[in-house]
Design an enzyme around this catalytic site. Sequence first.
Site, PDB file in Angstrom:
ATOM      1  N   CYS A  62       0.770  -1.020  -0.202  1.00  0.00           N
ATOM      2  CA  CYS A  62      -0.012  -0.085   0.015  1.00  0.00           C
ATOM      3  C   CYS A  62       0.895   1.473  -0.105  1.00  0.00           C
ATOM      4  O   CYS A  62       0.501   2.496  -0.276  1.00  0.00           O
ATOM      5  CB  CYS A  62      -0.870   0.046   1.022  1.00  0.00           C
ATOM      6  SG  CYS A  62      -1.998  -1.096   1.447  1.00  0.00           S
TER       7      CYS A  62
ATOM      8  N   HIS B 143      -6.607   2.556   4.620  1.00  0.00           N
ATOM      9  CA  HIS B 143      -6.861   1.378   3.649  1.00  0.00           C
ATOM     10  C   HIS B 143      -7.546   0.223   4.338  1.00  0.00           C
ATOM     11  O   HIS B 143      -7.176  -0.241   5.319  1.00  0.00           O
ATOM     12  CB  HIS B 143      -5.725   1.010   2.856  1.00  0.00           C
ATOM     13  CG  HIS B 143      -6.292  -0.266   1.906  1.00  0.00           C
ATOM     14  ND1 HIS B 143      -7.290  -0.187   1.023  1.00  0.00           N
ATOM     15  CD2 HIS B 143      -5.775  -1.555   1.610  1.00  0.00           C
ATOM     16  CE1 HIS B 143      -7.540  -1.398   0.239  1.00  0.00           C
ATOM     17  NE2 HIS B 143      -6.230  -1.878   0.772  1.00  0.00           N
TER      18      HIS B 143
ATOM     19  N   HIS C 139     -10.858  -3.226   4.111  1.00  0.00           N
ATOM     20  CA  HIS C 139     -11.244  -4.194   3.190  1.00  0.00           C
ATOM     21  C   HIS C 139     -12.533  -4.307   3.681  1.00  0.00           C
ATOM     22  O   HIS C 139     -13.102  -5.388   3.571  1.00  0.00           O
ATOM     23  CB  HIS C 139     -10.534  -5.591   3.474  1.00  0.00           C
ATOM     24  CG  HIS C 139      -9.124  -5.560   2.604  1.00  0.00           C
ATOM     25  ND1 HIS C 139      -8.324  -6.665   2.536  1.00  0.00           N
ATOM     26  CD2 HIS C 139      -8.476  -4.481   1.935  1.00  0.00           C
ATOM     27  CE1 HIS C 139      -7.110  -6.478   1.765  1.00  0.00           C
ATOM     28  NE2 HIS C 139      -7.302  -5.369   1.444  1.00  0.00           N
TER      29      HIS C 139
ATOM     30  N   GLU D  69     -27.902  12.824   6.080  1.00  0.00           N
ATOM     31  CA  GLU D  69     -27.196  13.422   7.246  1.00  0.00           C
ATOM     32  C   GLU D  69     -25.580  13.275   7.328  1.00  0.00           C
ATOM     33  O   GLU D  69     -25.009  14.232   7.296  1.00  0.00           O
ATOM     34  CB  GLU D  69     -27.960  13.141   8.482  1.00  0.00           C
ATOM     35  CG  GLU D  69     -27.374  14.134   9.786  1.00  0.00           C
ATOM     36  CD  GLU D  69     -27.735  15.588   9.295  1.00  0.00           C
ATOM     37  OE1 GLU D  69     -27.028  16.248  10.192  1.00  0.00           O
ATOM     38  OE2 GLU D  69     -28.627  15.970   8.665  1.00  0.00           O
TER      39      GLU D  69
ATOM     40  N   HIS E  91     -12.464  -4.971  -3.843  1.00  0.00           N
ATOM     41  CA  HIS E  91     -11.313  -4.857  -2.858  1.00  0.00           C
ATOM     42  C   HIS E  91     -11.468  -4.180  -1.629  1.00  0.00           C
ATOM     43  O   HIS E  91     -11.359  -4.607  -0.427  1.00  0.00           O
ATOM     44  CB  HIS E  91     -10.119  -4.138  -3.713  1.00  0.00           C
ATOM     45  CG  HIS E  91      -8.521  -4.299  -3.072  1.00  0.00           C
ATOM     46  ND1 HIS E  91      -7.672  -4.083  -3.598  1.00  0.00           N
ATOM     47  CD2 HIS E  91      -8.411  -4.154  -1.538  1.00  0.00           C
ATOM     48  CE1 HIS E  91      -6.576  -4.208  -3.005  1.00  0.00           C
ATOM     49  NE2 HIS E  91      -6.955  -4.043  -1.490  1.00  0.00           N
TER      50      HIS E  91
END
Length: 255
Positions: free
Chosen positions: A98, A116, A118, A150, A207
């Site tokens: 990443c 990140h 999943h 909202e 992903h």
Amino acid sequence: MSSDISNNDHLVLSDNPDHPANLIPSLCAKFWTLGWVTGTGGGCSIRENDLVYIAPSGVQKELMKAADIYVLSLAAQTASLRDRVYLRSPPCYKPSQCTPLFLAAFTKRRAGCCIHTHSQWAVLVTLILEAGGGPGGAEDAREFRINNIEQIKGFGKGFEKSGNLGYHDTLRIPVIENTAHEEDLTEFLEEAMDKYPDTYAVLVRRHGVYVWGDNVHKAKTQCESLDYLFQLAVEMKKMSLPWITDITPVKTRRS
């Protein structure tokens, strides 16, 4: 990948719970309870001025420690995705794939944190879009849109803009296609950031999602808000409720 001759452990040793090397394991432990970083997947990175702290690859995120964290200098990096220079490398792990995607958020958006996940809700939303279930049908598979909810207020208006989105505003999140190797997503994530200059997130089909913010607080709250909206969107789809609606603003006495 290369590393400095000294391990520079002092970069990750601190009694301060808000130090990036302590904060990343703490955040990832919370994210694990939400199902965001299950099975060593996902990750988190924090930038503090020029120093970038990154969770490693292959570590159980709920068990991660400060000693597991990689540290690099943002200014010292080259354009190559595979030739990273680390100031500090843990002996037992590999750098996260990443990393170049995190660095894109730091260089292109001057973000202070990138997360990140999943998340299953993020994945499901991309599948719904792929199947033509978005507001624009099959022609709309590369953008998630929702309005008149909202929680949209949890997002900033965009890069270098002040204030947050409003209830009636439309939140737009680009979707990119997945690749066999995570680092190969970088060019597509950067293209999406260029096309959507105000976005704070990019979905990766089948992903997960990358979310960033000016600091840890903003990245975390925007990630939470986005996951809420993804789950809501999936449940709305089950009930054939549209994500985009035309609602007339309510007039108040102070309007």
